[in-house]
Scaffold this motif. Sequence first.
Motif, mmCIF file in Angstrom:
data_model
loop_
_atom_site.group_PDB
_atom_site.id
_atom_site.type_symbol
_atom_site.label_atom_id
_atom_site.label_comp_id
_atom_site.label_asym_id
_atom_site.label_seq_id
_atom_site.Cartn_x
_atom_site.Cartn_y
_atom_site.Cartn_z
ATOM 1 N N THR A 200 -15.871 32.465 7.828
ATOM 2 C CA THR A 200 -15.449 33.093 6.566
ATOM 3 C C THR A 200 -16.018 34.502 6.444
ATOM 4 O OG1 THR A 200 -17.350 32.317 5.290
ATOM 5 C CG2 THR A 200 -15.435 30.842 5.402
ATOM 6 N N CYS A 201 -17.087 34.778 7.178
ATOM 7 C CA CYS A 201 -17.710 36.114 7.163
ATOM 8 C C CYS A 201 -18.109 36.539 5.755
ATOM 9 C CB CYS A 201 -16.791 37.160 7.801
ATOM 10 S SG CYS A 201 -16.244 36.702 9.449
ATOM 11 N N GLY A 202 -18.533 35.587 4.963
ATOM 12 C CA GLY A 202 -18.966 35.980 3.619
ATOM 13 C C GLY A 202 -19.505 34.807 2.838
ATOM 14 N N SER A 203 -20.175 35.092 1.734
ATOM 15 C CA SER A 203 -20.798 34.026 0.947
ATOM 16 C C SER A 203 -19.833 33.488 -0.107
ATOM 17 C CB SER A 203 -22.084 34.540 0.295
ATOM 18 O OG SER A 203 -21.841 34.899 -1.037
ATOM 19 N N ARG A 204 -20.202 32.343 -0.660
ATOM 20 C CA ARG A 204 -19.350 31.694 -1.658
ATOM 21 C C ARG A 204 -19.127 32.577 -2.878
ATOM 22 N NH1 ARG A 204 -18.469 26.313 -1.830
ATOM 23 N NH2 ARG A 204 -16.923 26.974 -3.372
ATOM 24 N N ILE A 205 -20.074 33.500 -3.159
ATOM 25 C CA ILE A 205 -19.891 34.311 -4.377
ATOM 26 C C ILE A 205 -19.185 35.627 -4.077
ATOM 27 C CG2 ILE A 205 -21.797 33.329 -5.703
ATOM 28 C CD1 ILE A 205 -23.405 35.909 -4.867
ATOM 29 N N ALA A 206 -18.766 35.809 -2.810
ATOM 30 C CA ALA A 206 -18.003 37.021 -2.491
ATOM 31 C C ALA A 206 -16.670 36.585 -1.877
ATOM 32 C CB ALA A 206 -18.813 37.906 -1.554
ATOM 33 N N ASN A 207 -16.462 36.919 -0.601
ATOM 34 C CA ASN A 207 -15.176 36.597 0.020
ATOM 35 C C ASN A 207 -15.148 35.233 0.699
ATOM 36 O OD1 ASN A 207 -17.085 37.943 1.844
ATOM 37 N ND2 ASN A 207 -15.532 37.486 3.380
ATOM 38 N N GLY A 208 -16.230 34.430 0.579
ATOM 39 C CA GLY A 208 -16.341 33.206 1.383
ATOM 40 C C GLY A 208 -15.919 31.919 0.704
ATOM 41 N N SER A 209 -15.231 31.987 -0.437
ATOM 42 C CA SER A 209 -14.698 30.757 -1.053
ATOM 43 C C SER A 209 -13.224 30.634 -0.720
ATOM 44 C CB SER A 209 -14.869 30.805 -2.579
ATOM 45 O OG SER A 209 -16.150 30.372 -2.946
ATOM 46 N N SER B 276 -23.200 16.378 -9.612
ATOM 47 C CA SER B 276 -23.896 16.115 -10.871
ATOM 48 C C SER B 276 -22.897 16.025 -12.013
ATOM 49 C CB SER B 276 -24.894 17.251 -11.146
ATOM 50 O OG SER B 276 -25.495 17.084 -12.407
ATOM 51 N N ASN B 277 -23.345 15.370 -13.083
ATOM 52 C CA ASN B 277 -22.521 15.313 -14.295
ATOM 53 C C ASN B 277 -23.016 16.281 -15.358
ATOM 54 O OD1 ASN B 277 -20.273 13.727 -14.216
ATOM 55 N ND2 ASN B 277 -21.439 11.812 -14.390
ATOM 56 N N HIS B 278 -24.079 17.009 -15.065
ATOM 57 C CA HIS B 278 -24.625 17.913 -16.089
ATOM 58 C C HIS B 278 -23.633 19.038 -16.385
ATOM 59 C CE1 HIS B 278 -28.710 16.524 -16.958
ATOM 60 N NE2 HIS B 278 -28.606 15.947 -15.779
ATOM 61 N N GLU B 279 -23.359 19.222 -17.665
ATOM 62 C CA GLU B 279 -22.333 20.181 -18.088
ATOM 63 C C GLU B 279 -22.567 21.596 -17.565
ATOM 64 O OE1 GLU B 279 -21.516 20.681 -22.305
ATOM 65 O OE2 GLU B 279 -21.089 18.509 -22.340
ATOM 66 N N GLN B 280 -23.841 22.010 -17.575
ATOM 67 C CA GLN B 280 -24.129 23.413 -17.189
ATOM 68 C C GLN B 280 -24.330 23.582 -15.684
ATOM 69 O OE1 GLN B 280 -26.095 21.529 -19.315
ATOM 70 N NE2 GLN B 280 -27.013 22.843 -20.880
ATOM 71 N N PHE B 281 -24.002 22.548 -14.908
ATOM 72 C CA PHE B 281 -24.310 22.572 -13.470
ATOM 73 C C PHE B 281 -23.804 23.839 -12.773
ATOM 74 C CE2 PHE B 281 -23.377 21.237 -9.021
ATOM 75 C CZ PHE B 281 -24.658 20.876 -8.648
ATOM 76 N N ASP B 282 -22.596 24.299 -13.153
ATOM 77 C CA ASP B 282 -21.985 25.404 -12.404
ATOM 78 C C ASP B 282 -22.736 26.726 -12.506
ATOM 79 O OD1 ASP B 282 -20.057 24.266 -10.900
ATOM 80 O OD2 ASP B 282 -18.457 24.476 -12.401
ATOM 81 N N ILE B 283 -23.676 26.824 -13.456
ATOM 82 C CA ILE B 283 -24.452 28.062 -13.555
ATOM 83 C C ILE B 283 -25.282 28.265 -12.284
ATOM 84 C CG2 ILE B 283 -26.502 27.111 -14.726
ATOM 85 C CD1 ILE B 283 -24.829 30.508 -15.424
ATOM 86 N N LEU B 284 -25.549 27.136 -11.599
ATOM 87 C CA LEU B 284 -26.344 27.238 -10.366
ATOM 88 C C LEU B 284 -25.623 28.102 -9.313
ATOM 89 C CD1 LEU B 284 -27.722 23.585 -9.986
ATOM 90 C CD2 LEU B 284 -28.842 25.563 -11.006
ATOM 91 N N ARG B 285 -24.306 28.196 -9.422
ATOM 92 C CA ARG B 285 -23.565 28.996 -8.433
ATOM 93 C C ARG B 285 -23.976 30.470 -8.462
ATOM 94 N NH1 ARG B 285 -19.303 25.980 -6.244
ATOM 95 N NH2 ARG B 285 -18.653 24.299 -7.631
ATOM 96 N N VAL B 286 -24.477 30.921 -9.605
ATOM 97 C CA VAL B 286 -24.898 32.325 -9.677
ATOM 98 C C VAL B 286 -26.408 32.452 -9.882
ATOM 99 C CG1 VAL B 286 -22.702 33.333 -10.351
ATOM 100 C CG2 VAL B 286 -24.177 32.349 -12.114
ATOM 101 N N ALA B 287 -27.128 31.336 -9.647
ATOM 102 C CA ALA B 287 -28.587 31.379 -9.785
ATOM 103 C C ALA B 287 -29.296 30.904 -8.514
ATOM 104 C CB ALA B 287 -29.021 30.500 -10.963
ATOM 105 N N CYS B 288 -28.595 30.139 -7.713
ATOM 106 C CA CYS B 288 -29.228 29.439 -6.580
ATOM 107 C C CYS B 288 -29.105 30.290 -5.309
ATOM 108 C CB CYS B 288 -28.496 28.101 -6.422
ATOM 109 S SG CYS B 288 -29.079 27.142 -5.053
ATOM 110 N N PRO C 109 -30.168 30.119 -2.073
ATOM 111 C CA PRO C 109 -29.696 29.591 -0.778
ATOM 112 C C PRO C 109 -28.197 29.262 -0.764
ATOM 113 C CG PRO C 109 -31.771 28.585 -1.398
ATOM 114 C CD PRO C 109 -31.264 29.315 -2.621
ATOM 115 N N TYR C 110 -27.571 29.258 -1.936
ATOM 116 C CA TYR C 110 -26.111 29.111 -2.025
ATOM 117 C C TYR C 110 -25.444 30.490 -2.000
ATOM 118 C CZ TYR C 110 -21.594 28.133 -4.327
ATOM 119 O OH TYR C 110 -20.265 28.047 -4.646
ATOM 120 N N MET C 111 -26.088 31.453 -2.690
ATOM 121 C CA MET C 111 -25.447 32.751 -2.917
ATOM 122 C C MET C 111 -25.559 33.707 -1.738
ATOM 123 S SD MET C 111 -27.094 33.185 -6.674
ATOM 124 C CE MET C 111 -26.548 34.840 -7.041
#
Length: 405
Positions: A77-86, A255-267, A269-271
């Motif tokens: 993908t040559c990129g991260s999930r928060i840029a061109n890699g999704s 997870s079932n936690h409602e705010q879980f997706d905020i981790l996509r822009v905080a975590c 090793p994912y970003m």
Amino acid sequence: MGLFDSHSALAARYEIARATGQMPTGVVMDQLLSASEAIINGRKTVTVGTHNYLGLAFDEASIEAAVEAVRREGTGTCGSRIANGSFSDHVALERELAELHGMAHAMVFSTGYQANLGIISTLVGAGDFLLLDADSHASIYDACKQTQASAIRFKHNDAADLDKRLRRLADEPGNKLIVVEGIYSMLGDMAPLKAIVEVAKRHGAYILVDEAHSMGVLGDNGCGLAEREGLLDQVDFVVGTFSKSLGAVGGYCVSNHEQFDILRVACRPYMFTASLPPATVASVRASLKAVKERPHLRAKLWANVSRLYGALEAAGFQLGSTPSPIVAVCLESDATTLAMWRALLEAGYYVNIGLPPATPSGESLLRCAISAAHTEAQMDGLAEALIRLGHEFGVLAEPRLMAKA
Ligand code: PMP
């Protein structure tokens, strides 16, 4: 003081071991022949250490999905999930993982190691508490180093000890996150999840279960220990890997936690790393389908586990406490373990080795990782070789002579 001097004690130990023969860290699979055989040192060898629990790394549907994806979407993908890699397949895989677990959210990581590292270190911070089973995997310990939360170890699989430690924190306002594993990687034993959940609820603590070795292995849908125990709706986070039952590489958290997706822009090793390549995502999606729709693979895996565990137990070996796809033979000395490991390889069986300090309580282990792809003959052959070597190395008592009439 040179750059490498801090490793000199390790280097000395390593050299001594290396002088005595082949090192487990230096094994090269010259050629993979199937899900259960490889050419190692020029010899056909039965591989009983690959964690390919369901044999899906060589499954036709998973291979075809990967080949088709690499042609369609390229090698990376040559990129991260928060840029061109999704890509749409990453999103589809997340949806499928969430559905399989009956959870609302899922995040896919580039390795299982990063899933633990990222999720744990991002969920807790200064003033919070991480309660870890003492036998936790390195990725969980490393997550502790990435956060300012206080890490507290409780005795392995001991819910009463966890309870005691949480009682001491009763007046602390910080969040408490308990981390356990479905099946522990070294000894193959399972977390007493019902008791852990009961303690967690009583203290208002959150629970994360790492199902790296139990995904695909336990539960009607293969979700792991939490599913088998009917506790999926009681745990806050399930982490897993694609590198074992799913036969590829990568990791996830649901997870079932409602705010879980905020981790996509905080975590981090994912970003800040490239996302999984299209071929990997495609094969994992196909393997995930197999985990759900082909339960006979799980049945075959467990039949192989019973066969090997039963034979080794009957022979008198000291094994991990619970039969599971990790059958750990516990030995007393590092030198004997290494020598037996080498003799086993000579006899045509590759197993994993666990030596201190990598093992929980300083045990020396020969770790067999069983697969649905193994045949009964391969299980019997490994048991026979281990028993023969157990006698040769004085680990097993000599078979008793028949008393004369
Ligand atoms: N958790 C546990 C319990 C593991 O055993 C492992 C790998 N052995 C991981 C996480 C990391 O998974 P991966 O190798 O897929 O990065």
